[in-house]
Design a protein around this motif. Structure first.
Motif, mmCIF file in Angstrom:
data_model
loop_
_atom_site.group_PDB
_atom_site.id
_atom_site.type_symbol
_atom_site.label_atom_id
_atom_site.label_comp_id
_atom_site.label_asym_id
_atom_site.label_seq_id
_atom_site.Cartn_x
_atom_site.Cartn_y
_atom_site.Cartn_z
ATOM 1 N N UNK A 105 0.807 -1.209 0.000
ATOM 2 C CA UNK A 105 0.000 0.000 0.000
ATOM 3 C C UNK A 105 0.841 1.260 0.000
ATOM 4 N N UNK A 106 1.876 1.281 0.842
ATOM 5 C CA UNK A 106 2.746 2.452 0.915
ATOM 6 C C UNK A 106 3.513 2.653 -0.390
ATOM 7 N N UNK A 107 3.972 1.556 -0.988
ATOM 8 C CA UNK A 107 4.736 1.642 -2.237
ATOM 9 C C UNK A 107 3.884 2.232 -3.354
ATOM 10 N N UNK A 108 2.620 1.824 -3.421
ATOM 11 C CA UNK A 108 1.735 2.362 -4.443
ATOM 12 C C UNK A 108 1.542 3.862 -4.291
ATOM 13 N N UNK A 109 1.384 4.313 -3.067
ATOM 14 C CA UNK A 109 1.202 5.749 -2.816
ATOM 15 C C UNK A 109 2.488 6.526 -3.118
ATOM 16 N N UNK A 110 3.625 5.978 -2.731
ATOM 17 C CA UNK A 110 4.901 6.630 -3.016
ATOM 18 C C UNK A 110 5.110 6.756 -4.524
ATOM 19 N N UNK A 111 4.739 5.730 -5.253
ATOM 20 C CA UNK A 111 4.857 5.791 -6.711
ATOM 21 C C UNK A 111 4.003 6.936 -7.266
ATOM 22 N N UNK A 112 2.768 7.035 -6.820
ATOM 23 C CA UNK A 112 1.877 8.089 -7.306
ATOM 24 C C UNK A 112 2.434 9.480 -6.981
ATOM 25 N N UNK A 113 2.932 9.666 -5.775
ATOM 26 C CA UNK A 113 3.486 10.955 -5.369
ATOM 27 C C UNK A 113 4.708 11.319 -6.214
ATOM 28 N N UNK A 114 5.526 10.315 -6.498
ATOM 29 C CA UNK A 114 6.760 10.561 -7.234
ATOM 30 C C UNK A 114 6.480 10.905 -8.694
ATOM 31 N N UNK B 279 3.709 12.233 -9.837
ATOM 32 C CA UNK B 279 3.095 13.560 -9.834
ATOM 33 C C UNK B 279 4.149 14.650 -9.684
ATOM 34 N N UNK B 280 5.094 14.432 -8.776
ATOM 35 C CA UNK B 280 6.146 15.430 -8.563
ATOM 36 C C UNK B 280 7.001 15.591 -9.819
ATOM 37 N N UNK B 281 7.342 14.471 -10.460
ATOM 38 C CA UNK B 281 8.171 14.532 -11.664
ATOM 39 C C UNK B 281 7.468 15.275 -12.793
ATOM 40 N N UNK B 282 6.161 15.200 -12.821
ATOM 41 C CA UNK B 282 5.408 15.900 -13.864
ATOM 42 C C UNK B 282 5.171 17.380 -13.545
ATOM 43 N N UNK B 283 5.351 17.751 -12.275
ATOM 44 C CA UNK B 283 5.131 19.136 -11.858
ATOM 45 C C UNK B 283 6.435 19.929 -11.734
ATOM 46 N N UNK B 284 7.505 19.257 -11.388
ATOM 47 C CA UNK B 284 8.787 19.942 -11.138
ATOM 48 C C UNK B 284 9.446 20.295 -12.467
ATOM 49 N N UNK B 285 9.577 21.578 -12.715
ATOM 50 C CA UNK B 285 10.138 22.057 -13.979
ATOM 51 C C UNK B 285 11.601 22.436 -13.794
ATOM 52 N N UNK B 286 12.425 21.945 -14.708
ATOM 53 C CA UNK B 286 13.852 22.272 -14.686
ATOM 54 C C UNK B 286 14.321 22.435 -16.127
ATOM 55 N N UNK C 284 15.425 9.917 -4.728
ATOM 56 C CA UNK C 284 16.317 10.405 -5.786
ATOM 57 C C UNK C 284 15.582 11.363 -6.707
ATOM 58 N N UNK C 285 14.342 11.042 -7.058
ATOM 59 C CA UNK C 285 13.562 11.906 -7.943
ATOM 60 C C UNK C 285 13.153 13.195 -7.234
ATOM 61 N N UNK C 286 12.753 13.085 -5.975
ATOM 62 C CA UNK C 286 12.300 14.274 -5.238
ATOM 63 C C UNK C 286 13.454 15.197 -4.852
ATOM 64 N N UNK C 287 14.628 14.626 -4.648
ATOM 65 C CA UNK C 287 15.731 15.449 -4.179
ATOM 66 C C UNK C 287 15.563 15.836 -2.719
ATOM 67 N N UNK C 288 16.097 16.974 -2.340
ATOM 68 C CA UNK C 288 16.141 17.355 -0.925
ATOM 69 C C UNK C 288 14.772 17.518 -0.296
ATOM 70 N N UNK C 289 13.784 17.950 -1.077
ATOM 71 C CA UNK C 289 12.469 18.185 -0.483
ATOM 72 C C UNK C 289 11.884 16.896 0.087
ATOM 73 N N UNK D 52 6.228 12.800 1.927
ATOM 74 C CA UNK D 52 6.879 11.592 1.417
ATOM 75 C C UNK D 52 7.574 10.808 2.520
ATOM 76 N N UNK D 53 8.262 11.524 3.411
ATOM 77 C CA UNK D 53 9.014 10.823 4.452
ATOM 78 C C UNK D 53 8.125 10.084 5.447
#
Length: 307
Positions: A169-178, A180-187, A251-256, A264-265
């Motif tokens: 259950x936790x892994x599925x949620x972490x995947x979704x959060x990650x 979403x973050x990768x699609x929102x974080x612009x670099x 790794x994908x989220x970085x320091x945040x 996430x933590x």
């Protein structure tokens, strides 16, 4: 029964009462009664208790999505342990207490023992209930604790399956959060999720989240007294996935991702704790190896297929 009739109300209950703020408050030492009472009043704690003993009579396989939901929301109380404990106690003719019960199997820190009122040890057919006397781990905001003087090794297979389901259950949620973050974080003018290297990591993350879900299902299929091989496959697979899921997400989220105010933590700390609880992947790999060597009449292919 349409399982959505069971799963949807449970999901709404958790979303309503187990907010990230509530989790943080309990981890910081606040009272647990209001959150716990919500689960008591819901009736879900007796989901696995036989109907003739006043429960819902669900199989562990039926209840597996409920346990996964507890992991998905990082519920900071031993709700899944208590569901298992109440079913085993009812089958043994022992009245269960109202408070939270943690299962101690003699493998390091006991998940949620720091917020439990009772500890379950013994064996599935002969459970032993004692008041919780636990020693804090010393880890920041940890609700796990050390419990001495109990013998719960015989409960290790069912406890391992519970951890595997929580991990899934936790892994599925972490995947979704990650994702979403990768699609929102612009670099450099585009979302980091558009970068090939990040996409590769996200695909590995999704693979491991699915692997954890499959592992949990294998463990749950045989009920409250799982075959040792099923428990080993479940916990070995889920624990392997837990480490990789947490590593890729950070790794994908970085320091945040490791900042206290970011959610996430709350999940990845649990992934690491459940990975080690009731035997790590190395422990259960050893069990699988012993089972294989002890069944020399079968080929490896037959052993893997359960033939």
């Amino acid at each position: 029964m349409d399982m959505s009739e069971l799963i949807d109300p449970f999901a709404r209950l958790i979303e309503d009462v187990c907010t990230p703020a509530a989790i943080r408050a309990i981890e910081q030492g606040d009272e647990t009664a209001s959150l716990w009472n919500a689960f008591v009043e819901s009736g879900f704690l007796d989901a696995l208790v036989a109907e003739d003993a006043g429960g819902a009579g669900l199989s562990l396989s039926d209840a597996a999505p409920l346990i996964a939901l507890l992991g998905r929301h990082a519920v900071p109380l031993p709700v899944a342990d208590t569901m298992i404990a109440r079913a085993l106690l009812a089958a043994a003719g022992i009245t269960a207490p109202e408070g939270p019960i943690a299962i101690a199997t003699g493998t390091g820190a006991v998940p949620f023992a720091g917020v439990a009122s009772h500890i379950l040890s013994g064996a599935p057919e002969a459970p032993v209930l004692t008041e919780a006397v636990a020693e804090a781990t010393g880890v920041h905001h940890d609700t796990d604790a050390y419990v001495a003087g109990v013998d719960g090794k015989a409960l290790r297979p069912i406890a391992a399956v519970v951890r595997a389901l929580l991990i899934s259950g936790a892994a599925g949620r972490v995947m979704e959060m990650t994702v979403a973050y990768a699609n929102e974080r612009v670099q450099f003018g585009k979302p980091i999720g558009k970068q090939q290297a990040v996409q590769q990591q996200l695909s590995l993350l999704a693979e491991q989240a699915v692997a954890a879900r499959i592992a949990g299902a294998i463990g749950a299929r045989a009920g409250l007294q799982p075959a040792l091989a099923d428990a080993a496959i479940a916990k070995h697979g889920a624990s392997l996935a837990a480490g990789q899921v947490a590593a890729i997400a950070h790794a994908v989220h970085g320091a945040i991702g490791i900042s206290e105010e970011y959610d996430l933590q709350l999940l990845t700390r649990r992934l690491h704790g459940w990975r080690l609880a009731d035997g790590s992947e190395s422990y259960w790999a050893g069990i699988l190896g012993e089972l294989r060597l002890g069944d020399a009449a079968k080929s490896s292919a037959q052993f893997i297929c359960g033939a």
